[in-house]
Motif scaffolding. Sequence first.
Motif, PDB file in Angstrom:
ATOM      1  N   LEU A  29      18.353  70.123  75.018  1.00 35.88           N
ATOM      2  CA  LEU A  29      18.513  68.701  74.752  1.00 35.88           C
ATOM      3  C   LEU A  29      17.291  68.043  74.119  1.00 35.88           C
ATOM      4  O   LEU A  29      17.396  66.963  73.553  1.00 35.88           O
ATOM      5  CB  LEU A  29      18.876  67.970  76.051  1.00 35.88           C
ATOM      6  CG  LEU A  29      20.165  68.434  76.737  1.00 35.88           C
ATOM      7  CD1 LEU A  29      20.387  67.639  78.020  1.00 35.88           C
ATOM      8  CD2 LEU A  29      21.357  68.312  75.824  1.00 35.88           C
ATOM      9  N   ASP A  30      16.124  68.679  74.189  1.00 36.52           N
ATOM     10  CA  ASP A  30      14.906  68.075  73.645  1.00 36.52           C
ATOM     11  C   ASP A  30      14.994  67.783  72.146  1.00 36.52           C
ATOM     12  O   ASP A  30      14.642  66.681  71.716  1.00 36.52           O
ATOM     13  CB  ASP A  30      13.681  68.929  73.955  1.00 36.52           C
ATOM     14  CG  ASP A  30      13.278  68.826  75.428  1.00 36.52           C
ATOM     15  OD1 ASP A  30      13.596  67.794  76.070  1.00 36.52           O
ATOM     16  OD2 ASP A  30      12.659  69.777  75.935  1.00 36.52           O
ATOM     17  N   PRO A  31      15.466  68.723  71.308  1.00 37.96           N
ATOM     18  CA  PRO A  31      15.580  68.401  69.879  1.00 37.96           C
ATOM     19  C   PRO A  31      16.584  67.271  69.613  1.00 37.96           C
ATOM     20  O   PRO A  31      16.374  66.457  68.709  1.00 37.96           O
ATOM     21  CB  PRO A  31      16.064  69.706  69.241  1.00 37.96           C
ATOM     22  CG  PRO A  31      15.709  70.771  70.208  1.00 37.96           C
ATOM     23  CD  PRO A  31      15.757  70.138  71.560  1.00 37.96           C
ATOM     24  N   ILE A  32      17.642  67.194  70.415  1.00 44.26           N
ATOM     25  CA  ILE A  32      18.620  66.123  70.258  1.00 44.26           C
ATOM     26  C   ILE A  32      17.975  64.778  70.596  1.00 44.26           C
ATOM     27  O   ILE A  32      18.144  63.793  69.875  1.00 44.26           O
ATOM     28  CB  ILE A  32      19.860  66.384  71.139  1.00 44.26           C
ATOM     29  CG1 ILE A  32      20.600  67.631  70.639  1.00 44.26           C
ATOM     30  CG2 ILE A  32      20.785  65.168  71.169  1.00 44.26           C
ATOM     31  CD1 ILE A  32      21.749  68.083  71.522  1.00 44.26           C
ATOM     32  N   LYS A  33      17.195  64.722  71.680  1.00 40.75           N
ATOM     33  CA  LYS A  33      16.496  63.496  72.058  1.00 40.75           C
ATOM     34  C   LYS A  33      15.548  63.047  70.961  1.00 40.75           C
ATOM     35  O   LYS A  33      15.532  61.879  70.580  1.00 40.75           O
ATOM     36  CB  LYS A  33      15.703  63.690  73.352  1.00 40.75           C
ATOM     37  CG  LYS A  33      16.525  63.695  74.586  1.00 40.75           C
ATOM     38  CD  LYS A  33      15.764  63.684  75.895  1.00 40.75           C
ATOM     39  CE  LYS A  33      14.349  64.119  75.878  1.00 40.75           C
ATOM     40  NZ  LYS A  33      13.742  64.221  77.225  1.00 40.75           N
ATOM     41  N   GLY A  41      17.450  61.852  67.880  1.00 36.58           N
ATOM     42  CA  GLY A  41      18.118  60.588  68.187  1.00 36.58           C
ATOM     43  C   GLY A  41      17.153  59.418  68.178  1.00 36.58           C
ATOM     44  O   GLY A  41      17.455  58.346  67.637  1.00 36.58           O
ATOM     45  N   LEU A  42      15.983  59.610  68.770  1.00 38.16           N
ATOM     46  CA  LEU A  42      14.955  58.566  68.757  1.00 38.16           C
ATOM     47  C   LEU A  42      14.485  58.269  67.331  1.00 38.16           C
ATOM     48  O   LEU A  42      14.284  57.113  66.958  1.00 38.16           O
ATOM     49  CB  LEU A  42      13.775  58.972  69.635  1.00 38.16           C
ATOM     50  CG  LEU A  42      14.035  58.978  71.143  1.00 38.16           C
ATOM     51  CD1 LEU A  42      12.888  59.667  71.882  1.00 38.16           C
ATOM     52  CD2 LEU A  42      14.245  57.566  71.664  1.00 38.16           C
ATOM     53  N   GLU A  43      14.340  59.310  66.530  1.00 32.91           N
ATOM     54  CA  GLU A  43      13.915  59.142  65.138  1.00 32.91           C
ATOM     55  C   GLU A  43      14.948  58.328  64.353  1.00 32.91           C
ATOM     56  O   GLU A  43      14.592  57.404  63.618  1.00 32.91           O
ATOM     57  CB  GLU A  43      13.736  60.529  64.496  1.00 32.91           C
ATOM     58  CG  GLU A  43      13.310  60.496  63.056  1.00 32.91           C
ATOM     59  CD  GLU A  43      13.202  61.892  62.460  1.00 32.91           C
ATOM     60  OE1 GLU A  43      13.573  62.050  61.279  1.00 32.91           O
ATOM     61  OE2 GLU A  43      12.779  62.821  63.171  1.00 32.91           O
ATOM     62  N   GLU A  72      25.716  63.360  63.680  1.00 37.00           N
ATOM     63  CA  GLU A  72      25.479  64.426  62.705  1.00 37.00           C
ATOM     64  C   GLU A  72      24.334  65.352  63.113  1.00 37.00           C
ATOM     65  O   GLU A  72      24.069  66.343  62.444  1.00 37.00           O
ATOM     66  CB  GLU A  72      25.177  63.809  61.335  1.00 37.00           C
ATOM     67  CG  GLU A  72      26.343  63.016  60.768  1.00 37.00           C
ATOM     68  CD  GLU A  72      25.983  62.260  59.499  1.00 37.00           C
ATOM     69  OE1 GLU A  72      24.826  62.377  59.032  1.00 37.00           O
ATOM     70  OE2 GLU A  72      26.859  61.539  58.995  1.00 37.00           O
ATOM     71  N   ILE A  73      23.665  65.035  64.223  1.00 36.87           N
ATOM     72  CA  ILE A  73      22.569  65.886  64.695  1.00 36.87           C
ATOM     73  C   ILE A  73      23.134  67.247  65.078  1.00 36.87           C
ATOM     74  O   ILE A  73      24.215  67.340  65.667  1.00 36.87           O
ATOM     75  CB  ILE A  73      21.863  65.234  65.912  1.00 36.87           C
ATOM     76  CG1 ILE A  73      21.239  63.888  65.518  1.00 36.87           C
ATOM     77  CG2 ILE A  73      20.806  66.175  66.499  1.00 36.87           C
ATOM     78  CD1 ILE A  73      20.705  63.087  66.688  1.00 36.87           C
ATOM     79  N   GLU A  74      22.381  68.290  64.760  1.00 31.05           N
ATOM     80  CA  GLU A  74      22.812  69.657  65.081  1.00 31.05           C
ATOM     81  C   GLU A  74      23.065  69.804  66.587  1.00 31.05           C
ATOM     82  O   GLU A  74      22.285  69.322  67.407  1.00 31.05           O
ATOM     83  CB  GLU A  74      21.734  70.647  64.631  1.00 31.05           C
ATOM     84  CG  GLU A  74      22.144  72.091  64.803  1.00 31.05           C
ATOM     85  CD  GLU A  74      21.097  73.064  64.279  1.00 31.05           C
ATOM     86  OE1 GLU A  74      21.314  74.260  64.430  1.00 31.05           O
ATOM     87  OE2 GLU A  74      20.074  72.616  63.724  1.00 31.05           O
TER      88      GLU A  74
END
Length: 92
Positions: free
Chosen positions: A19-23, A26-28, A75-77
């Motif tokens: 979940l870290d890359p998604i977070k 998402g913040l970006e 659209e995030i991976e």
Amino acid sequence: MAKAVVTFKLMPESPEIDLDPIKEKGLEIGREAGAIGEMQSKIEPIAFGLKAVLILGMYEVEGADFDKIAAKMGEIENVQSSEVAKMDLALG
């Protein structure tokens, strides 16, 4: 101008997804969409090990398209779906 605290809910494709890359992404996306001040992220347990990523940010209400921001987060991976989960008007 009115401001609102908007919570975006991102659902990963499976419980095994990191979940870290998604977070971070998402913040970006939230910052690029014009978030005011500091943003937050939270992990919300759903069921059977599945967890959702919540992205919270404050935005100007006038002229904002929060569904468009949610669609971009979708659209995030490794994100299965995303939506505007909550919107609260900020006082003050």
